[in-house]
Every structure is written in C-alpha cells, then in structure tokens.
Design a protein around this motif. Structure first.
Motif, short mmCIF file in Angstrom:
data_model
loop_
_atom_site.label_atom_id
_atom_site.label_comp_id
_atom_site.label_asym_id
_atom_site.label_seq_id
_atom_site.Cartn_x
_atom_site.Cartn_y
_atom_site.Cartn_z
N ASP A 1 73.21 31.86 166.99
CA ASP A 1 74.38 31.35 166.25
C ASP A 1 73.98 30.70 164.94
O ASP A 1 74.74 30.72 163.97
N ALA B 1 71.00 38.45 160.41
CA ALA B 1 72.33 38.81 159.89
C ALA B 1 72.79 40.17 160.42
O ALA B 1 73.99 40.37 160.65
N MET C 1 74.39 39.17 163.48
CA MET C 1 75.55 38.29 163.31
C MET C 1 76.77 39.05 162.79
O MET C 1 77.91 38.76 163.18
N HIS D 1 80.47 36.06 163.10
CA HIS D 1 80.26 34.62 162.85
C HIS D 1 78.78 34.33 162.82
O HIS D 1 77.96 35.09 163.33
N GLY D 2 78.43 33.19 162.23
CA GLY D 2 77.04 32.76 162.18
C GLY D 2 76.82 31.76 161.06
O GLY D 2 77.58 31.70 160.09
N LYS D 3 75.77 30.98 161.20
CA LYS D 3 75.39 29.98 160.20
C LYS D 3 73.92 30.20 159.84
O LYS D 3 73.05 30.22 160.73
N LEU E 1 77.45 38.34 153.03
CA LEU E 1 77.73 38.06 154.43
C LEU E 1 79.01 37.26 154.65
O LEU E 1 79.55 37.25 155.76
N SER F 1 81.96 38.72 156.46
CA SER F 1 81.77 38.92 157.90
C SER F 1 81.86 37.63 158.69
O SER F 1 81.50 37.60 159.88
N ILE G 1 80.20 34.78 158.07
CA ILE G 1 78.92 34.08 158.13
C ILE G 1 78.81 33.14 156.93
O ILE G 1 79.06 33.55 155.79
N GLN G 2 78.42 31.90 157.19
CA GLN G 2 78.20 30.95 156.11
C GLN G 2 76.69 30.80 155.87
O GLN G 2 75.93 30.59 156.81
N ASP H 1 82.92 25.57 157.84
CA ASP H 1 83.37 26.98 157.90
C ASP H 1 83.91 27.52 156.57
O ASP H 1 83.97 28.73 156.39
N ASN I 1 80.30 27.76 151.55
CA ASN I 1 79.42 28.93 151.53
C ASN I 1 78.71 29.05 150.19
O ASN I 1 79.31 28.80 149.13
#
Length: 257
Positions: free
Chosen positions: A91, A132, A135, A140-142, A179, A182, A184-185, A240, A243
């Motif tokens: 995650d 990535a 993800m 989602h993803g950080k 990203l 999608s 992802i931050q 969220d 970015n």
C-alpha cells in the motif's frame, strides 16, 4: 483518539534502505502507526539484526525483511513479487535508499558520480516502477520519495549528490503526472540537516554544527523522529488530494536567508 484520516492500521509498507538511520526511523514510525513493514537493505546480516530488534517490540508477523539491491532491475522485480506473496499488496512505498560522497567538483570521480546516480535516483525509479505496476490495477497507493534540502539548495562539495536529489524531486512530480489518474499519490519528504550515523562527523564538527544551528530557525539539528509526522500524513488518506509535492522538514532553513 487521532483523526481517522491519519489511520494507516493494517497497511503494508516497504521502506528501502531501512536497516539504520532515517530509514529505520521511518519504518519504526509506520510500525507504531499499525502498519506491517517490510525492511530492505543489501546487507542481509545487518538487516536481520534490525528486523529482530524491531520485531521484539512489534512482533514477527508485522516486521519482515527482504534483502535486495535496489539498483538491480531484475532483483527488484523478483523481490517485489516475493514481498507481495509474503505480506500482501504493498500500500505504501518509501524510497529512502541514499548515499553521500563529498569532493570538489573538479576532483569527483566517474565511479562516485555513477554510484550516486544509481543509489539515490535510479533505485527510486526501479522500485517505484515495479511497485506502481502492481498499484495501478488496484487503483490506489502511496509512494513517498525521500528527497533532501539539497533538492533545492546546495553547499560546496556535493554537486553530484544535489543533482541526484534534484532529479528525485522531478521524478516525484513526473510519477505524480503518470500515476495520479490511477489513484496513486506520489510525494516527497525533504529532510534538512539531521543527526544520524551518516552525519556524525558533521555533528561532531563544532564549527559546522554551530553553522547549522544558527542557519536553522529551529536552532537545532533534526532528530529522525521529526520526520515521522510528515510520513504518516503522506502515507494516509489525509493526503489523498496531495500529489507531486515535496514537504521540507528542515526546521525552516530553506525559508530564511
């Protein structure tokens, strides 16, 4: 009770370069926040020592270790696969691996230049790309890249290091562009001058240490724990809609002349 936006309980995090120093402190911060954390380093023995020390507090099931070279593309792909088989979907990725070499610009060797590029910049590209790829389908993803005060400002003797950290800042922004759609931050943390094993010689140099304290509005060196709040923010739902940003944790140094 903390605000639920900052809740990362049960998340799986990979922290590269986490057998000591800032990486270890970041890993411990995520463990304290309830994450399962996968430690990384090249030296399997040192990594296992760190894993055992942290597991004594947080438990064997929440502290895992995966020794691999973050500059080796094939090794990275295999390791990320093993990590997700062992711990579940990643995650949170913290690209922390880094090195420093100091020399006058005209005396800097080819070997040291390429070594810094590989360790500080290419590693974040390789690990970031592999994580990535997994993800993106999940939506989602950080990803948090550990940049530096030197992503923005430079002192003599570290031109190549600053080039890698400036590059990492722009890689962070580029990853955000690709990203973000999608879910992802991708953000960065820019530590200022921190008291760690790697800076112990600088801390011990009273003239330099006095310069740091005078130059920093906070009037002191950073302690590794000072980075954990920024990390939890960027790893949690609280960020969220944040970015491509670089959050400097430098006691105010960049803000003043």
């Amino acid at each position: 009770m903390s605000h639920p936006l900052f809740d990362v309980t049960g998340k799986v995090a990979l922290v590269t370069g986490s057998s000591r120093g800032i990486g270890r402190a970041l890993a411990q911060g995520l463990l304290e926040a309830g994450c399962t954390v996968v430690l990384n380093g090249r030296d399997a023995a040192t990594l296992e020592t760190t894993r055992a020390e942290l597991a004594a507090t947080f438990g064997d099931t929440t502290v895992l270790a995966e020794a691999f070279d973050v500059t080796d593309s094939t090794g990275v792909a295999a390791a990320v696969g093993r990590i997700e088989e062992r711990a579940g979907a990643i995650d949170i990725l913290v690209n922390n691996t880094g090195a420093q070499r100091r020399a006058p610009f005209t005396e800097f060797t080819d070997e040291d230049w390429h070594g810094l590029l590989d360790t500080n910049l290419t590693s974040a590209f390789l690990v970031g790309r592999e994580v990535a790829r997994r993800m993106v389908p999940r939506g989602h993803g950080k990803i948090i890249n550990i940049c530096s005060l030197q992503s923005e400002a430079v002192r003599p003797g570290i031109a190549p290091y600053s080039a890698t950290k400036g590059g990492l800042k722009m890689l962070t922004k580029g990853m955000c562009a690709d990203l973000g759609p999608s879910g992802i931050q991708v953000n960065g943390i820019g530590p200022g001058y921190f008291d760690t094993e790697l800076t112990s010689a600088l801390v011990a140099d009273e003239e330099f240490s006095a310069w740091v304290r005078k130059r920093t509005p906070a009037g002191r060196w950073g302690q590794t724990g000072d980075l954990v709040g920024a990390l939890i923010f960027l790893a949690s739902p609280a960020s969220d809609f944040v970015n491509g940003q670089l959050l400097y944790v430098d006691g105010g140094m960049l803000s003043v002349l």
